[in-house]
Design a protein around this motif. Structure first.
Motif, PDB file in Angstrom:
ATOM      1  N   LYS A 132      84.755  73.651  16.959  1.00 26.50           N
ATOM      2  CA  LYS A 132      84.541  74.292  15.877  1.00 26.50           C
ATOM      3  C   LYS A 132      84.654  73.489  14.564  1.00 26.50           C
ATOM      4  N   TYR A 133      85.899  72.648  14.733  1.00 26.81           N
ATOM      5  CA  TYR A 133      86.295  71.657  13.336  1.00 26.81           C
ATOM      6  C   TYR A 133      85.178  70.691  13.318  1.00 26.81           C
ATOM      7  N   LEU A 134      84.730  70.109  14.443  1.00 28.62           N
ATOM      8  CA  LEU A 134      83.860  69.085  14.298  1.00 28.62           C
ATOM      9  C   LEU A 134      82.501  69.404  13.989  1.00 28.62           C
ATOM     10  N   SER A 135      82.289  70.646  14.330  1.00 36.96           N
ATOM     11  CA  SER A 135      80.896  71.310  13.814  1.00 36.96           C
ATOM     12  C   SER A 135      80.927  71.563  12.407  1.00 36.96           C
ATOM     13  N   ASP A 136      81.889  72.279  11.795  1.00 40.40           N
ATOM     14  CA  ASP A 136      82.223  72.404  10.270  1.00 40.40           C
ATOM     15  C   ASP A 136      82.243  70.869   9.447  1.00 40.40           C
ATOM     16  N   PHE A 137      82.802  69.997   9.948  1.00 41.56           N
ATOM     17  CA  PHE A 137      82.951  68.671   9.455  1.00 41.56           C
ATOM     18  C   PHE A 137      81.626  68.266   9.328  1.00 41.56           C
ATOM     19  N   SER A 138      80.567  68.200  10.497  1.00 43.61           N
ATOM     20  CA  SER A 138      79.379  67.587  10.367  1.00 43.61           C
ATOM     21  C   SER A 138      78.607  68.172   9.464  1.00 43.61           C
ATOM     22  N   PHE A 139      78.502  69.538   9.345  1.00 40.34           N
ATOM     23  CA  PHE A 139      77.864  70.261   8.207  1.00 40.34           C
ATOM     24  C   PHE A 139      78.264  70.000   6.949  1.00 40.34           C
ATOM     25  N   LEU A 140      79.663  69.582   6.638  1.00 31.56           N
ATOM     26  CA  LEU A 140      80.099  69.175   5.521  1.00 31.56           C
ATOM     27  C   LEU A 140      79.650  67.971   4.800  1.00 31.56           C
ATOM     28  N   SER A 163      92.722  65.220  13.274  1.00 34.06           N
ATOM     29  CA  SER A 163      92.688  66.641  13.371  1.00 34.06           C
ATOM     30  C   SER A 163      92.216  66.870  14.675  1.00 34.06           C
ATOM     31  N   ILE A 164      90.990  66.341  14.695  1.00 35.53           N
ATOM     32  CA  ILE A 164      89.853  66.706  15.875  1.00 35.53           C
ATOM     33  C   ILE A 164      90.544  65.860  17.175  1.00 35.53           C
ATOM     34  N   GLN A 165      91.092  64.697  16.956  1.00 34.30           N
ATOM     35  CA  GLN A 165      91.669  63.838  18.206  1.00 34.30           C
ATOM     36  C   GLN A 165      92.928  64.851  18.626  1.00 34.30           C
ATOM     37  N   LEU A 166      93.826  65.382  17.738  1.00 37.03           N
ATOM     38  CA  LEU A 166      94.935  66.067  18.039  1.00 37.03           C
ATOM     39  C   LEU A 166      94.531  67.471  18.963  1.00 37.03           C
ATOM     40  N   PHE A 167      93.407  68.092  18.379  1.00 41.68           N
ATOM     41  CA  PHE A 167      92.919  69.269  19.191  1.00 41.68           C
ATOM     42  C   PHE A 167      92.399  68.940  20.438  1.00 41.68           C
ATOM     43  N   VAL A 168      91.838  67.658  20.718  1.00 47.09           N
ATOM     44  CA  VAL A 168      91.402  67.220  22.054  1.00 47.09           C
ATOM     45  C   VAL A 168      92.423  67.131  23.021  1.00 47.09           C
ATOM     46  N   MET A 169      93.483  66.259  22.539  1.00 44.79           N
ATOM     47  CA  MET A 169      94.848  65.930  23.139  1.00 44.79           C
ATOM     48  C   MET A 169      95.432  67.233  23.494  1.00 44.79           C
ATOM     49  N   GLN A 170      95.544  68.363  22.600  1.00 46.54           N
ATOM     50  CA  GLN A 170      96.301  69.686  23.148  1.00 46.54           C
ATOM     51  C   GLN A 170      95.097  70.302  24.091  1.00 46.54           C
ATOM     52  N   ARG A 171      94.148  69.815  24.428  1.00 44.61           N
ATOM     53  CA  ARG A 171      92.959  70.368  25.191  1.00 44.61           C
ATOM     54  C   ARG A 171      92.606  71.658  24.666  1.00 44.61           C
ATOM     55  N   ASP A 172      92.565  71.897  23.355  1.00 42.89           N
ATOM     56  CA  ASP A 172      91.823  73.060  22.407  1.00 42.89           C
ATOM     57  C   ASP A 172      90.698  72.482  22.088  1.00 42.89           C
ATOM     58  N   LEU A 199      88.297  73.691   6.833  1.00 40.74           N
ATOM     59  CA  LEU A 199      88.865  72.686   7.331  1.00 40.74           C
ATOM     60  C   LEU A 199      90.136  72.073   7.225  1.00 40.74           C
ATOM     61  N   GLU A 200      90.433  72.171   5.657  1.00 37.18           N
ATOM     62  CA  GLU A 200      91.768  71.765   5.280  1.00 37.18           C
ATOM     63  C   GLU A 200      92.636  72.984   5.573  1.00 37.18           C
ATOM     64  N   LYS A 201      92.403  74.227   5.657  1.00 33.26           N
ATOM     65  CA  LYS A 201      93.161  75.160   6.516  1.00 33.26           C
ATOM     66  C   LYS A 201      93.713  74.881   7.817  1.00 33.26           C
ATOM     67  N   MET A 202      92.692  74.335   8.694  1.00 33.82           N
ATOM     68  CA  MET A 202      93.076  74.245   9.887  1.00 33.82           C
ATOM     69  C   MET A 202      94.046  72.956   9.973  1.00 33.82           C
ATOM     70  N   ARG A 203      93.646  72.035   9.157  1.00 34.90           N
ATOM     71  CA  ARG A 203      94.241  70.537   9.292  1.00 34.90           C
ATOM     72  C   ARG A 203      95.690  71.114   8.664  1.00 34.90           C
ATOM     73  N   PHE A 204      96.234  72.076   7.723  1.00 36.74           N
ATOM     74  CA  PHE A 204      97.637  72.166   7.266  1.00 36.74           C
ATOM     75  C   PHE A 204      98.221  73.373   8.536  1.00 36.74           C
ATOM     76  N   GLU A 205      97.609  73.449   9.444  1.00 30.69           N
ATOM     77  CA  GLU A 205      97.941  74.430  10.456  1.00 30.69           C
ATOM     78  C   GLU A 205      98.420  75.878   9.770  1.00 30.69           C
ATOM     79  N   ASN A 206      97.378  76.209   9.035  1.00 35.89           N
ATOM     80  CA  ASN A 206      97.785  77.702   8.351  1.00 35.89           C
ATOM     81  C   ASN A 206      98.792  77.662   7.426  1.00 35.89           C
ATOM     82  N   LYS A 207      99.384  76.614   6.909  1.00 38.93           N
ATOM     83  CA  LYS A 207     100.327  76.740   5.850  1.00 38.93           C
ATOM     84  C   LYS A 207      99.778  76.682   4.511  1.00 38.93           C
TER      85      LYS A 207
END
Length: 266
Positions: free
Chosen positions: A92-100, A77-86, A128-136
């Motif tokens: 934010k995702y990486l920060s939460d992932f590190s905290f977890l 998911s982190i790689q996808l956000f980077v590829m999309q230049r988001d 994190l899971e909500k971001m991964r499931f793209e809000n589904k």
């Protein structure tokens, strides 16, 4: 002389009886002391065995709680956000992932944590899971207002495997466009906390019928949580109770799973 001899004999007998009584008393005291020592040794041995088992389960928990599959999905998911230049979303995702990851390692070393810490942990995980499931996916954590979350303590690493399992099987229901997960914390008695984890997934029975789960399947994380609860019950003479309910068993028109966990307050 005969009378003197008889008198002496009586005195000797009386003295011997006193000595015997004293000896028996000493021996009885020694036996009771040794018995108490043995009981204390046995108690210490049992406590050592429980500590050893708890440590073994804690070590397994580190490996099982944040499993390689989840880590792999997060990194993808982190790689996808980077590829999309988001980059902002990726950061934010990486920060939460590190905290977890940090909190998982921290909590796995402790027997109990505050309910406030547990709620923060679960919120981060579900975010994190909500971001991964793209809000589904939708989720809510509802806490009874009477509960002092900072003061109340619960066993560490007990709930997350059941929440993870609900996400895994709750988001795979083709009949539901959005996966919904609800976590409720209720004070059901002065010294009893109830946690309910409910999802609208396909449920246990349907998972097994579709061969998504083996007949007697239980995830390693859930099995570790069950073992941990049983061990804590023995160590603290308490009664943590875990019940898993298939919603379709009570109402065929409903689907999903409900997990009820009762946690007595020590």
């Amino acid at each position: 002389d005969q009378e003197i001899d008889q008198g002496s004999l009586n005195q000797m007998t009386a003295a011997l009886n006193e000595q015997l009584e004293e000896l028996v008393k000493e021996q009885t005291t020694e036996i009771l002391r040794k018995k108490q020592e043995l009981e204390e040794q046995r108690k210490k041995q049992l406590e050592t065995e429980y500590d050893k088992k708890l440590t073994e389960i804690e070590l397994k928990a580190i490996r099982a709680q944040i499993n390689p599959h989840f880590i792999f999905n997060c990194l993808n998911s982190i790689q996808l956000f980077v590829m999309q230049r988001d980059y902002e979303y990726a950061q934010k995702y990486l920060s939460d992932f590190s905290f977890l990851i940090r909190k998982t390692l921290d909590f796995s070393r402790r027997n109990f944590i505050s309910l406030a810490d547990e709620i923060t942990y679960l919120n981060t995980y579900l975010g994190l899971e909500k971001m991964r499931f793209e809000n589904k996916m939708e989720y809510e954590i509802v806490v009874d207002p009477v509960i002092a979350t900072a003061e109340l303590e619960i066993p560490a690493m007990l709930l997350q495997p059941y929440v993870e399992n609900a996400v895994k099987h709750g988001m795979t229901n083709a009949q539901q466009p959005t996966g919904k997960l609800s976590i409720f914390f209720n004070q059901v008695a002065i010294d009893m906390l109830e946690c309910i984890i409910a999802d609208n997934g396909i449920g246990i029975a349907r998972s097994k019928s579709l061969r998504m789960l083996p007949k007697h399947h239980q995830s390693s994380g859930m099995e570790i949580s069950q073992n941990r609860a049983e061990l804590l019950n023995k160590m603290y003479n308490t009664e943590i109770h875990i019940e898993i309910i298939d919603r379709s068993a009570e109402n065929e028109s409903e689907s999903g799973t409900i997990v009820k966990i009762l946690i007595p307050q020590l």
